[in-house]
Design a protein around this motif. Structure first.
Motif, short mmCIF file in Angstrom:
data_model
loop_
_atom_site.label_atom_id
_atom_site.label_comp_id
_atom_site.label_asym_id
_atom_site.label_seq_id
_atom_site.Cartn_x
_atom_site.Cartn_y
_atom_site.Cartn_z
N GLU A 348 0.87 -1.29 -0.11
CA GLU A 348 0.06 0.13 0.03
C GLU A 348 0.88 1.46 0.03
O GLU A 348 0.47 2.09 -0.88
CB GLU A 348 -0.97 0.01 1.20
CG GLU A 348 -1.84 1.23 1.37
CD GLU A 348 -2.60 1.34 2.36
OE1 GLU A 348 -3.02 0.41 3.11
OE2 GLU A 348 -2.90 2.36 3.13
N GLY A 350 3.93 1.54 -1.20
CA GLY A 350 4.64 1.55 -2.49
C GLY A 350 3.38 2.22 -3.48
O GLY A 350 3.77 3.15 -4.25
N LEU A 351 2.19 1.81 -3.32
CA LEU A 351 1.24 2.24 -4.31
C LEU A 351 0.90 3.67 -4.09
O LEU A 351 0.86 4.58 -5.11
CB LEU A 351 -0.13 1.41 -4.02
CG LEU A 351 -1.10 1.95 -4.77
CD1 LEU A 351 -1.26 1.44 -5.91
CD2 LEU A 351 -2.67 1.62 -4.44
N ARG A 353 2.63 6.01 -2.87
CA ARG A 353 4.00 6.54 -3.57
C ARG A 353 3.78 6.72 -4.97
O ARG A 353 4.20 7.58 -5.45
CB ARG A 353 5.38 5.98 -2.95
CG ARG A 353 5.55 6.02 -1.40
CD ARG A 353 5.90 7.36 -0.90
NE ARG A 353 7.06 8.06 -1.60
CZ ARG A 353 8.31 7.93 -1.56
NH1 ARG A 353 8.76 7.06 -0.46
NH2 ARG A 353 9.24 8.52 -1.93
N ALA A 354 3.48 5.59 -5.55
CA ALA A 354 3.34 5.61 -7.02
C ALA A 354 2.21 6.51 -7.47
O ALA A 354 2.28 7.07 -8.66
CB ALA A 354 3.27 4.27 -7.56
N PRO A 434 9.66 2.78 -2.52
CA PRO A 434 8.45 2.44 -3.25
C PRO A 434 8.62 0.98 -4.22
O PRO A 434 7.93 0.19 -4.36
CB PRO A 434 8.15 3.45 -4.18
CG PRO A 434 9.22 4.48 -3.85
CD PRO A 434 9.91 4.36 -2.85
N ILE A 435 10.01 1.05 -4.66
CA ILE A 435 10.12 -0.07 -5.45
C ILE A 435 10.23 -1.54 -4.84
O ILE A 435 9.62 -2.45 -5.30
CB ILE A 435 11.32 0.12 -6.80
CG1 ILE A 435 12.47 0.65 -5.89
CG2 ILE A 435 10.95 0.95 -7.62
CD1 ILE A 435 14.09 0.52 -6.75
N LEU A 438 6.74 -2.21 -4.04
CA LEU A 438 5.93 -2.69 -5.25
C LEU A 438 6.41 -4.03 -5.54
O LEU A 438 5.42 -5.03 -6.05
CB LEU A 438 5.90 -1.88 -6.22
CG LEU A 438 5.40 -0.49 -5.90
CD1 LEU A 438 5.59 0.59 -7.04
CD2 LEU A 438 3.68 -0.76 -5.88
N ARG A 439 7.56 -4.42 -5.44
CA ARG A 439 8.08 -5.79 -5.89
C ARG A 439 7.44 -6.85 -4.87
O ARG A 439 7.30 -7.89 -5.31
CB ARG A 439 9.76 -5.76 -5.92
CG ARG A 439 10.24 -5.45 -7.10
CD ARG A 439 11.82 -5.34 -6.94
NE ARG A 439 12.43 -4.74 -7.85
CZ ARG A 439 12.68 -5.09 -9.15
NH1 ARG A 439 12.38 -6.39 -9.46
NH2 ARG A 439 13.26 -4.36 -10.19
N GLY A 441 4.70 -6.80 -3.42
CA GLY A 441 3.28 -7.14 -3.63
C GLY A 441 2.55 -6.79 -2.32
O GLY A 441 3.08 -6.61 -1.18
N VAL A 442 1.18 -6.85 -2.39
CA VAL A 442 0.11 -6.36 -1.36
C VAL A 442 0.09 -7.59 -0.53
O VAL A 442 -0.11 -8.72 -0.94
CB VAL A 442 -1.08 -6.02 -1.88
CG1 VAL A 442 -2.19 -5.85 -0.67
CG2 VAL A 442 -0.99 -4.57 -2.40
#
Ligand code: ATP
Ligand code: MG
Lengths: 442, 224
Positions: A348, A350-351, A353-354, A434-435, A438-439, A441-442
């Motif tokens: 979340e 990461g998302l 931030r994205a 963030p990366i 995101l790598r 996963g949730v």
């Protein structure tokens, strides 16, 4: 709140493209532009996001709050019960003896076994004592002996009739009513004028008035002491000392001296400030008769037991320490769960931030979440604490005492704990890359 | 020819070792406005790394990246966040929907950080969901949706702010062929309406839908 007249309408984004390149029908234009002056992520959004995140998992919410709830509740209970108990002690103290001093002439037993007075209360005992520091009201009184003459509401015209038991007659100085904390039900009490002029007036105790059949004083009813008529000017009730006053007919001290043969006041009732007992006990005899020691017996309240207060304070400290430990545990609980939730919600983060959240906004959100958790825990805990205080008081037949700042303050304290507990997890959340998030996963 | 949206010049991204991994090793790429580019390549070739750099989620270790003609190497973290929120939309293989929030709230999330006027947020989110064919499921939880539906929600979230560049990393990697086709149709539609797309995929069928295809292997890029 920044507001502007909607500069970018929906159609700008979902615009029907009717120009180049010629699109197939019903194709819409998705190209938009960034929002330069729209509404950023402000406090309102921050709070809404924080509350929504906290509210999304009620089960976890309850578990997370538990520590804070218990901590705040124990704090409120400790403080509340201490205050309640203190109020209780204070009242008993007050009710029994803390603010009353009684002065009587001293007496010795003579060899023949008789009691002989060693002192005499002066007629102006009231004024003399009222001048002392710590004295709030004073009033002298004495029993009046009518020599068997009846006290009636109608003149005696049949001397052979069996005399009913007459109410006792007491002489009182004007300050007595306040000194014994009585209340005028109707009419008035005597003042210094009645006393000085030796007016033929009486005030009736409530029960005496009932017995004599005097209900109202506005028509100036008369009571006969023997055959002498006295005007009733008032009825009193609710005295806290010398409850025998309620059964008595009261005449001014000056009147009793002039008309009824009273030789001296017998007793001085003094109402004092809390804690003034020892001082008044020392000074009153001197004020009454500077010449002689031992002329008076003084009943004064003892000094408050300092030892007892110390014990109470120790007890409170222990309970407060327990509450503090519970709060610490509660804070650690919030910190722990928030930290866990940072790890768990890396996806979340990461998302967010994205989609444009800054580190600061992410940190802010986790901080708000833990403050909300703390505040909720505080509110629930404080309510629980108040309930316990009230419950215990009901069982013990005490009057619950808990000041509002304590209750509200402890609820706020929960929020503060959340703030402190959330600081580290918030920093942690801000540093999540963030990366990697995101790598993962949730 | 339209203006370049993305311009990579000798871009490198090396992950410090030991041993250091040269995930991107001197990549040159120009993506113009309105282009639909697919990136294929074997696993571990650096596709995701490229996408993260393009999306300003990662900084290159060398070379230059110009977004809309502006070099990004010197921009502050705050400004990069603003660009991510306003100019770029992401679609991930794992959808990344918040499980405890409704479909509508998930789409609204993207509007929070990108400066969409508050009064327009809900309308825009609903419109975006309508657009991906999920107007009837706005209040559903993401966990009750099929994979294809979830990815369409993610697409709605990516485009709700009106970005100029849509980046998708294996958007159909977790979907069956029917759901894949639906998402690909959506991409076609977005492309037709003028959006610039860069889509990473393993799937030749997906790759074939793009107007332009590039291949990456061992950190090096080649047109197909
Ligand atoms: N944070 C990191 N630290 C070290 N090495 C990394 C890191 N991230 C990626 N790599 C390496 O960089 C290379 C490229 O990774 P990347 O994720 O871009 O591959 P990919 O093409 O997306 O693969 P796939 O198709 O399996 O998703 C890989 O060898 C990977 O191990
Ligand atoms: Mg990848």
């Amino acid at each position: 709140m920044r507001r502007r007249a909607a500069p970018v309408a929906l159609e700008d984004v979902l615009e029907l493209a009717e120009t180049d390149p010629p699109p197939p029908p019903r194709r819409r234009r998705w190209r938009g532009r960034p929002w330069r002056r729209g509404d950023g992520f402000d406090l309102r959004d921050l709070l809404a996001e924080g509350v929504a995140s906290v509210g999304a998992r009620p089960g976890r919410l309850a578990l997370t709050m538990l520590g804070t709830v218990l901590g705040i509740a124990s704090l409120v209970v400790t403080v509340g019960l201490a205050q309640t108990a203190a109020g209780q002690v204070g009242r008993q103290f007050d009710a029994v003896a803390a603010t009353q001093v009684v002065v009587r002439p001293g007496s010795v037993l003579t060899q023949s076994g008789e009691e002989r007075a060693t002192g005499r209360l002066p007629w102006d005992a009231e004024e003399r004592v009222e001048r002392l520091a710590g004295v709030e009201d004073a009033g002298a009184l004495a029993a009046v002996d009518l020599g068997g003459a009846p006290v009636t509401a109608v003149p005696v015209n049949d001397p052979s009739a069996p005399a009913a038991v007459s109410p006792p007659v007491l002489a009182a100085s004007p300050g007595l009513l306040d000194a014994v904390r009585g209340r005028v039900v109707t009419g008035r009490f005597f003042d210094a004028g009645h006393d000085a002029r030796a007016d033929q007036v009486v005030v009736l105790g409530a029960r005496a008035a009932e017995r004599l059949g005097v209900g109202r004083v506005d028509r100036q009813p008369t009571v006969f002491l023997g055959e002498a008529p006295y005007t009733v000017i008032g009825v009193v009730d609710d005295v806290r000392r010398r409850t025998d006053l309620l059964d008595a007919v009261l005449v001014p001290l000056g009147t009793a001296r002039a008309d009824l043969g009273l030789t001296a006041p017998e007793e001085l009732q003094v109402r004092i400030a809390v804690g003034a007992g020892p001082l008044v006990a020392r000074q009153a005899p001197v004020a009454l008769d500077p010449g002689s020691d031992d002329a008076f017996d003084v009943e004064a309240p003892p000094e408050r037991s300092r030892a007892r207060e110390a014990v109470q304070a120790d007890l409170n400290a222990t309970f407060l320490a327990l509450g503090a430990v519970a709060l610490l545990v509660g804070g650690l609980g919030i910190a722990n769960v928030t930290l866990l939730s940072v790890l768990e919600r890396r996806g979340e983060i990461g998302l967010r931030r994205a989609v444009g959240a800054t580190r600061r906004q992410v940190a802010g959100q986790f901080l708000v979440e833990s403050v909300v958790l703390g505040l909720l825990g505080g509110v629930v805990g404080a309510s629980l604490g108040v309930l316990v205080v009230v419950g215990v008081s009901v069982v013990q037949a005490w009057t619950p005492v808990l000041d509002l700042p304590t209750a509200f303050g402890s609820a706020l304290l929960g929020g503060l704990i959340g703030l402190v507990a959330g600081a580290y997890p918030a920093v942690k959340a801000a540093t999540v890359e963030p990366i990697t998030a995101l790598r993962g996963g949730v | 020819m339209s203006a370049p949206v993305v311009e990579l010049v000798g871009l490198t991204r090396t992950f410090p070792g030991p041993p250091p991994v040269h995930a991107l090793d001197g990549v040159d790429l120009v993506v113009r406005a309105g282009e639909y580019v697919s990136v294929v390549g074997p696993s571990g070739s650096g596709k995701s790394t490229l996408l993260h750099v393009l999306g300003l989620l990662d900084r290159p270790t060398g070379g230059d990246y110009l977004l809309d003609g502006v070099p990004t190497s010197t921009t502050s973290e705050r400004h990069r966040a603003r660009l991510r929120g306003g100019r770029i939309g992401f679609v991930f293989q794992q959808f990344h929907l918040l499980p405890h929030r409704s479909v509508l709230e998930n789409v609204l999330l993207a509007t929070l950080y990108s400066g969409v006027p508050r009064a327009e947020r809900v309308d825009r989110a609903r419109a975006a969901l309508e657009r991906v064919g999920l107007g009837h499921r706005v209040d559903a939880g993401p966990t009750t949706l099929s994979g294809g539906e979830r990815q369409r929600v993610a697409v709605a979230r990516a485009v709700v702010t009106g970005p100029s560049l849509l980046l998708a990393d294996e958007p159909t990697g977790n979907l069956d062929s029917v759901s894949s086709a639906a998402v690909m149709d959506l991409f076609d539609e977005l492309h037709a309406s003028g959006l610039t797309l860069v889509v990473i995929t393993h799937d030749p069928v997906v790759s074939a839908r793009a107007q332009r295809r590039v291949r990456i292997s061992d950190g090096l890029l080649a047109e197909l």
